[in-house]
Design a protein around this motif. Structure first.
Motif, PDB file in Angstrom:
ATOM      1  N   PHE A 101       0.825  -1.214   0.000  1.00 17.77           N
ATOM      2  CA  PHE A 101       0.000   0.000   0.000  1.00 17.77           C
ATOM      3  C   PHE A 101       0.860   1.267   0.000  1.00 17.77           C
ATOM      4  N   LEU A 102       2.015   1.239   0.656  1.00 17.49           N
ATOM      5  CA  LEU A 102       2.883   2.420   0.640  1.00 17.49           C
ATOM      6  C   LEU A 102       3.377   2.715  -0.776  1.00 17.49           C
ATOM      7  N   GLY A 103       3.826   1.664  -1.469  1.00 15.94           N
ATOM      8  CA  GLY A 103       4.272   1.868  -2.841  1.00 15.94           C
ATOM      9  C   GLY A 103       3.146   2.327  -3.746  1.00 15.94           C
ATOM     10  N   GLY A 104       1.955   1.762  -3.559  1.00 15.72           N
ATOM     11  CA  GLY A 104       0.805   2.184  -4.371  1.00 15.72           C
ATOM     12  C   GLY A 104       0.438   3.628  -4.132  1.00 15.72           C
ATOM     13  N   LEU A 105       0.433   4.055  -2.857  1.00 12.98           N
ATOM     14  CA  LEU A 105       0.097   5.450  -2.549  1.00 12.98           C
ATOM     15  C   LEU A 105       1.128   6.413  -3.137  1.00 12.98           C
ATOM     16  N   ILE A 106       2.412   6.055  -3.039  1.00 15.51           N
ATOM     17  CA  ILE A 106       3.439   6.930  -3.623  1.00 15.51           C
ATOM     18  C   ILE A 106       3.245   7.050  -5.132  1.00 15.51           C
ATOM     19  N   LEU A 107       2.949   5.917  -5.796  1.00 11.11           N
ATOM     20  CA  LEU A 107       2.713   5.950  -7.243  1.00 11.11           C
ATOM     21  C   LEU A 107       1.513   6.820  -7.587  1.00 11.11           C
ATOM     22  N   VAL A 108       0.419   6.659  -6.827  1.00  9.93           N
ATOM     23  CA  VAL A 108      -0.800   7.443  -7.101  1.00  9.93           C
ATOM     24  C   VAL A 108      -0.552   8.932  -6.895  1.00  9.93           C
ATOM     25  N   MET A 109       0.157   9.323  -5.843  1.00  6.79           N
ATOM     26  CA  MET A 109       0.405  10.742  -5.582  1.00  6.79           C
ATOM     27  C   MET A 109       1.319  11.350  -6.651  1.00  6.79           C
ATOM     28  N   LEU A 110       2.330  10.578  -7.097  1.00 10.34           N
ATOM     29  CA  LEU A 110       3.194  11.092  -8.167  1.00 10.34           C
ATOM     30  C   LEU A 110       2.419  11.296  -9.456  1.00 10.34           C
ATOM     31  N   VAL A 111       1.597  10.305  -9.799  1.00  8.82           N
ATOM     32  CA  VAL A 111       0.795  10.424 -11.014  1.00  8.82           C
ATOM     33  C   VAL A 111      -0.210  11.564 -10.882  1.00  8.82           C
ATOM     34  N   GLY A 112      -0.813  11.721  -9.693  1.00  6.85           N
ATOM     35  CA  GLY A 112      -1.770  12.811  -9.482  1.00  6.85           C
ATOM     36  C   GLY A 112      -1.130  14.176  -9.599  1.00  6.85           C
ATOM     37  N   GLU A 113       0.079  14.318  -9.066  1.00  4.38           N
ATOM     38  CA  GLU A 113       0.790  15.595  -9.180  1.00  4.38           C
ATOM     39  C   GLU A 113       1.105  15.905 -10.646  1.00  4.38           C
ATOM     40  N   PHE A 114       1.538  14.895 -11.380  1.00  2.00           N
ATOM     41  CA  PHE A 114       1.786  15.064 -12.819  1.00  2.00           C
ATOM     42  C   PHE A 114       0.506  15.492 -13.539  1.00  2.00           C
ATOM     43  N   SER A 115      -0.616  14.855 -13.189  1.00  2.00           N
ATOM     44  CA  SER A 115      -1.896  15.192 -13.825  1.00  2.00           C
ATOM     45  C   SER A 115      -2.312  16.623 -13.514  1.00  2.00           C
ATOM     46  N   SER A 116      -2.183  17.049 -12.246  1.00  2.00           N
ATOM     47  CA  SER A 116      -2.568  18.418 -11.871  1.00  2.00           C
ATOM     48  C   SER A 116      -1.735  19.447 -12.630  1.00  2.00           C
ATOM     49  N   LEU A 117      -0.428  19.166 -12.753  1.00  2.00           N
ATOM     50  CA  LEU A 117       0.441  20.100 -13.462  1.00  2.00           C
ATOM     51  C   LEU A 117       0.016  20.262 -14.921  1.00  2.00           C
ATOM     52  N   TRP A 118      -0.248  19.158 -15.594  1.00  2.00           N
ATOM     53  CA  TRP A 118      -0.592  19.253 -17.011  1.00  2.00           C
ATOM     54  C   TRP A 118      -2.023  19.724 -17.241  1.00  2.00           C
ATOM     55  N   GLN A 119      -2.918  19.462 -16.297  1.00  2.00           N
ATOM     56  CA  GLN A 119      -4.262  20.029 -16.417  1.00  2.00           C
ATOM     57  C   GLN A 119      -4.218  21.546 -16.315  1.00  2.00           C
ATOM     58  N   ALA A 120      -3.388  22.069 -15.406  1.00  4.84           N
ATOM     59  CA  ALA A 120      -3.247  23.528 -15.301  1.00  4.84           C
ATOM     60  C   ALA A 120      -2.651  24.108 -16.579  1.00  4.84           C
ATOM     61  N   ARG A 121      -1.628  23.430 -17.121  1.00  4.71           N
ATOM     62  CA  ARG A 121      -1.038  23.921 -18.374  1.00  4.71           C
ATOM     63  C   ARG A 121      -2.045  23.853 -19.523  1.00  4.71           C
ATOM     64  N   THR A 122      -2.854  22.803 -19.546  1.00  8.87           N
ATOM     65  CA  THR A 122      -3.848  22.674 -20.609  1.00  8.87           C
ATOM     66  C   THR A 122      -4.902  23.764 -20.520  1.00  8.87           C
ATOM     67  N   ARG A 123      -5.382  24.029 -19.293  1.00 12.15           N
ATOM     68  CA  ARG A 123      -6.370  25.101 -19.134  1.00 12.15           C
ATOM     69  C   ARG A 123      -5.798  26.442 -19.547  1.00 12.15           C
ATOM     70  N   ARG A 124      -4.534  26.667 -19.192  1.00  9.70           N
ATOM     71  CA  ARG A 124      -3.894  27.929 -19.578  1.00  9.70           C
ATOM     72  C   ARG A 124      -3.782  28.038 -21.092  1.00  9.70           C
ATOM     73  N   ALA A 125      -3.379  26.955 -21.737  1.00  9.42           N
ATOM     74  CA  ALA A 125      -3.247  26.981 -23.197  1.00  9.42           C
ATOM     75  C   ALA A 125      -4.607  27.157 -23.865  1.00  9.42           C
ATOM     76  N   GLU A 126      -5.659  26.532 -23.317  1.00 10.01           N
ATOM     77  CA  GLU A 126      -6.996  26.680 -23.894  1.00 10.01           C
ATOM     78  C   GLU A 126      -7.489  28.112 -23.771  1.00 10.01           C
ATOM     79  N   THR A 127      -7.205  28.752 -22.622  1.00 13.72           N
ATOM     80  CA  THR A 127      -7.637  30.137 -22.446  1.00 13.72           C
ATOM     81  C   THR A 127      -6.919  31.067 -23.420  1.00 13.72           C
ATOM     82  N   VAL A 128      -5.623  30.854 -23.570  1.00 13.73           N
ATOM     83  CA  VAL A 128      -4.861  31.680 -24.519  1.00 13.73           C
ATOM     84  C   VAL A 128      -5.357  31.452 -25.943  1.00 13.73           C
TER      85      VAL A 128
END
Length: 441
Positions: A101-128
Motif C-alpha cells: 500500500f505504501l508503494g501504491g500510494l506513492i505511485l498514485v500521488m506522483l501520477v496525481g501531481e503530474f496530472s494536476s500540473l498538465w491540467q493547469a497547463r492545458t487550461r492555460r493553453a486553452e484560455t490563450v
C-alpha cells in the motif's frame, strides 16, 4: 474487425475526457476500484488485490483516477482499495501489506501531481487559444466589413444611399448608455434602411431564451412564435438562419430571417426576426451584411460594458484599449499568463518632431495603443497581450534600432523614455492611472 477497432478506440478515447460534474467523478472514484477488485476476485479469489502477484494490477484503478482528476481522486480510489482489503481480510489485520500500500500510494500521488500540473497547463493553453481565436474572429469581421464597404463604393447602388462607413458610424453611437428600447428601435431602423427590411422585430434574450414582447418593431408584425423552427435553430446554433434552410430540412417557418445578436464571447443579447422583405433582397450578400452589422453592434456592446469601469475612472481612455486591458487582466487572473504595457514618454522636443505618430505606426498587429497628451509631454501606452518583460524589451530594442537608423540618435537623446509596466491581474486601472500621471507630471 474495423468496427471493433473503432469501438475500442471510442472507449479508450473517453479516458482522455474528464467530467466536470462532482457526482460523476464520485461515481467513477467508487466504481472503478470496485470493478478492479471484482475482476481480481474472479481471476484469483485467494489474492484478489494481487498482493503476492508479480504486478499490482489493482493499483491501475487509482492511477487512472489520479490521471483523470488529480491526486485527491486517486487518493480516494486508493482508500476504496484499502477498504476492500479490510473487508476481505476481517480478522487478519496483522497481515496488512504495508509495502504494497505504501508503494501504491506513492505511485498514485506522483501520477496525481503530474496530472494536476498538465491540467493547469492545458487550461492555460486553452484560455490563450480562446483569446487568440476571438482576436482572429474580430479581424475577420473587420476584413469582411472593409470588403463590403469597398464593394459599396464601387457599385453605388441607388437603392442603398447609405454607405457602410455611415452605417458603422451610426452603430458606434448606439450603446448601453441609451435606453434599451430607444437603442433597439434606432438599430432596427438602421438595419431596415441598409438591408431593406420591411417588417421585423427585435427581442431581448435572457438566459438563452427570447422574450416574446419585442423591444422594437417596424412595419406591422404579428406576435412572434418562439417555437418556430427558425427561432429555435437560431438560439441553439447562435447563427443566422433563413427560410431556405427551413425548406431544405422540410420544416415550415413563418419568418424569412432569424438572427441572434451574439458577441465574440458567445453571449447572446437579442434576436432579430424578419417577417417581410423584398424578394430580391433575400440573397447571400445581404444576409452577410445583416449578420456582420449585428455582430459589429453586439461587439460594441460587450466592449463598452466591460470597459465601463476603466472609462469611469479614466474618461480619456479609448474603449477598445480599456476593453482589452480588462480582458487581459481576467486572463492573467485565471491562467497566470501575463501581459505588459510599454509606456513611451515623449518630451517636447520629441513631440515637435512628431515621433509619437511615427512610432505608433511601428506597433505590432495585436497591440492596442493609447496616446495621452499632457500639457508638456505625451505618453504612448502600448498594451502587449500575452507578453512579459522580455517581450517589452524586444520591442524597445526594435524601436531603439529604428531611432538609430532614422536619426543616428538613441531614444534617450531624441527625448523618448520607455517604461515597462506589467499589467496587474487584480487592479489594472491603477497601472493605467500611473501611465496617465506620466503625461501630466
Amino acid at each position: 474487425m474495423g468496427r471493433v477497432f473503432q469501438l475500442t478506440g471510442a472507449l479508450v478515447g473517453r479516458l482522455t475526457t474528464t467530467e466536470t460534474r462532482p457526482t460523476v467523478m464520485l461515481v467513477e472514484m467508487l466504481l472503478l476500484p470496485l470493478v478492479t477488485v471484482a475482476i481480481g476476485l474472479y481471476a484469483n479469489a485467494e489474492d484478489p488485490l494481487g498482493v503476492q502477484a508479480g504486478f499490482p494490477w489493482v493499483w491501475l484503478a487509482p492511477v487512472i483516477l489520479a490521471l483523470r482528476y488529480g491526486p485527491l481522486a486517486g487518493l480516494g480510489g486508493a482508500c476504496i482499495v484499502l477498504l476492500c482489503w479490510l473487508a476481505l481480510n476481517i480478522g487478519h489485520f496483522a497481515e496488512f501489506p504495508k509495502v504494497f500500500f505504501l508503494g501504491g500510494l506513492i505511485l498514485v500521488m506522483l501520477v496525481g501531481e503530474f496530472s494536476s500540473l498538465w491540467q493547469a497547463r492545458t487550461r492555460r493553453a486553452e484560455t490563450v487559444q480562446m483569446y487568440l481565436d476571438q482576436r482572429l474572429e474580430h479581424l475577420v469581421r473587420q476584413y469582411y466589413l472593409l470588403r463590403l464597404s469597398h464593394d459599396r463604393l464601387e457599385q453605388e447602388l441607388i437603392g442603398r444611399p447609405m454607405s457602410m462607413r455611415d452605417a458603422l458610424s451610426s452603430l458606434q453611437r448606439l450603446g448601453p448608455s441609451d435606453a434599451p428600447a430607444e437603442s433597439a428601435q434606432l438599430l432596427l431602423r438602421l438595419l431596415a434602411q441598409y438591408c431593406q427590411l420591411e417588417t421585423a422585430t427585435l427581442h431581448a434574450v435572457v438566459d438563452d431564451a427570447a422574450i416574446a414582447q419585442p423591444l422594437a418593431e417596424i412595419g406591422t408584425p404579428r406576435p412572434v412564435q418562439l417555437d418556430d423552427p427558425l427561432v429555435v435553430q437560431a438560439l441553439e446554433t447562435g447563427k443566422l438562419c433563413h427560410i431556405s434552410q427551413a425548406l431544405a430540412s422540410q420544416r415550415q417557418s413563418q419568418y424569412l430571417i432569424v438572427a441572434p445578436m451574439q458577441d465574440l464571447g458567445g453571449t447572446t443579447y437579442g434576436l432579430l426576426v424578419v417577417h417581410e422583405m423584398p424578394f430580391f433582397s433575400l440573397q447571400e450578400e445581404n444576409l452577410q451584411t445583416l449578420n456582420l452589422l449585428l455582430g459589429y453592434y453586439t461587439d460594441g456592446l460587450s466592449v463598452q460594458t466591460l470597459a465601463q469601469p476603466v472609462i469611469e475612472r479614466l474618461p480619456e481612455c479609448p474603449a477598445e484599449f480599456a476593453f482589452e486591458v480588462q480582458r487581459l487582466a481576467h486572463i492573467g487572473q485565471t491562467t497566470r499568463v501575463p501581459s505588459v504595457i510599454v509606456a513611451l514618454e515623449f518630451l517636447p522636443r520629441a513631440v515637435a518632431r512628431e515621433l509619437p505618430q511615427q512610432i505608433l505606426r511601428l506597433k505590432r498587429e495585436l497591440d492596442e495603443s493609447w496616446l495621452i497628451e499632457g500639457p508638456q509631454r505625451q505618453v504612448l501606452a502600448l498594451l502587449m497581450p500575452l507578453g512579459d518583460a522580455a517581450t517589452a524589451e524586444g520591442y524597445i530594442s526594435r524601436i531603439e534600432n529604428w531611432s538609430q537608423q532614422k536619426s543616428g540618435q538613441p531614444l534617450a537623446e531624441s527625448g523618448v523614455f520607455a517604461h515597462v509596466i506589467p499589467l496587474p491581474a487584480q487592479a489594472p486601472v491603477e497601472a493605467l492611472q500611473r501611465i496617465q500621471d506620466l503625461a501630466h507630471a
